[in-house]
Design a protein around this motif. Structure first.
Motif, mmCIF file in Angstrom:
data_model
loop_
_atom_site.group_PDB
_atom_site.id
_atom_site.type_symbol
_atom_site.label_atom_id
_atom_site.label_comp_id
_atom_site.label_asym_id
_atom_site.label_seq_id
_atom_site.Cartn_x
_atom_site.Cartn_y
_atom_site.Cartn_z
ATOM 1 N N ASP A 193 0.831 -1.211 0.000
ATOM 2 C CA ASP A 193 0.000 0.000 0.000
ATOM 3 C C ASP A 193 0.861 1.256 0.000
ATOM 4 N N LYS A 197 0.972 4.098 -2.998
ATOM 5 C CA LYS A 197 0.640 5.502 -2.733
ATOM 6 C C LYS A 197 1.807 6.418 -3.088
ATOM 7 N N LYS A 201 1.684 9.380 -5.966
ATOM 8 C CA LYS A 201 2.004 10.766 -5.598
ATOM 9 C C LYS A 201 3.149 11.325 -6.433
#
Length: 329
Positions: A193, A197, A201
């Motif tokens: 995870d 992420k 980003k």
């Protein structure tokens, strides 16, 4: 009965060094291998420090979710166990070791319990019946009242990704592992995870390069072969364990894909073999021995002293170890 001199001879060190290591002298500067050799010698010779009488001896129970064979294949949990055993030897603690499929009846009267690995809710409930002085190592329990020690995955993954980006990598893959609980459910790995992420980003291409299987050399090899056959490789791979990385490196070598010239590889754990792979593996150091030592320390010195101790949640920091399996592009 073995003496401190016997331990020193077997470990090939001085008696003074043995004494300082067994007393956890923080001012002593020796390699971790030397410390391990002393603790192993003390264990093999059944050396006991005369601090308590046997009738008052503290008894600690330990439940492992890995088998002995799995420990040999992936020494991550072996190192946690060694940390516990080191602490127990130093403090004259009687340790009862069991595996999750064993009859847990012999743990019925322990003074404290350490659970290493990933356990289902039903198993956790059984452990709580055995002792109220319990700590889970390397598992995030849904019960917030459980004491636990885990690794700081957030900063560890961020450090890996920052490092790869600094080397101009913007196509990065992830080879992960799945851990199955006794009830068949999968224990969720936060590293995936956090990796996803971060990639979202920072606009890193990653979706075609994510694969998950088991935390084994064989799985790392199979996942990497599958990725190679797709004829679309990233410029860097982050592996969720060193054994996965070793398997991936084997697959790349067989297909004449150079490391790190053609692709960079980063592992996770920093087991001893990481220094001796070809090339030596850039990886994340996980303080597993300390996790075991701290877990035993907390049960012995804190949780067992209170009828209803406040639960303790600890995240141990990890650190990136740069070796020769990564390079700037």
């Amino acid at each position: 009965m073995a003496t401190i001199k016997d331990v020193a001879i077997k470990a090939h060190v001085s008696t003074a060094t043995v004494s300082r290591i067994l007393n956890y002298d923080k001012t002593l500067s020796v390699p971790q291998e030397t410390r391990n050799a002393v603790f192993e010698a003390a264990k093999e010779l059944h050396y006991i420090k005369k601090r308590k009488t046997l009738k008052n001896q503290f008894t600690l129970g330990m439940v492992q979710w890995y088998s002995l064979q799995q420990e040999l294949d992936d020494p991550y949990y072996l190192q946690i166990r060694q940390g516990i055993e080191n602490f127990c030897i130093q403090n004259n603690i009687h340790l009862i070791r069991t595996f999750k499929n064993d009859d847990l009846g012999e743990l019925k009267n322990v003074d404290g319990l350490i659970c290493i690995g990933k356990f289902s809710k039903a198993e956790q409930e059984e452990f709580r019946k055995l002792s109220s002085h319990i700590i889970f190592l390397d598992m995030l329990s849904e019960n917030y009242q459980d004491s636990r020690i885990t690794l700081d995955f957030y900063h560890a993954v961020r450090d890996v990704m920052d490092y790869l980006v600094s080397l101009n990598h913007h196509k990065i893959g992830f080879l992960g592992g799945k851990e199955y609980l006794n009830d068949g459910t999968i224990y969720h790995d936060l590293r995936k995870d956090i990796f996803e992420k971060y990639c979202e980003k920072h606009h890193i291409e990653y979706k075609p390069y994510i694969k998950e299987d088991l935390f084994t050399v064989e799985s790392g090899y199979a996942m990497m072969c599958e990725m190679i056959q797709s004829n679309d490789l990233p410029t860097a791979i982050f592996c969720a364990s060193d054994p996965i990385a070793f398997g991936a490196m084997r697959a790349l070598n067989e297909h004449h894909i150079r490391i790190p010239e053609d692709i960079s590889i980063i592992g996770f754990d920093d087991i001893k073999q990481a220094s001796f792979s070809t090339p030596p593996l850039t990886t994340v150091y996980a303080p597993t021995v300390q996790m075991g030592e701290y877990g035993a320390n907390i049960v012995y010195h804190l949780l067992s002293q209170y009828d209803s101790a406040t639960p303790i949640h600890i995240e141990l920091p990890c650190s990136l170890i740069e070796r020769e399996s990564t390079m700037k592009i």
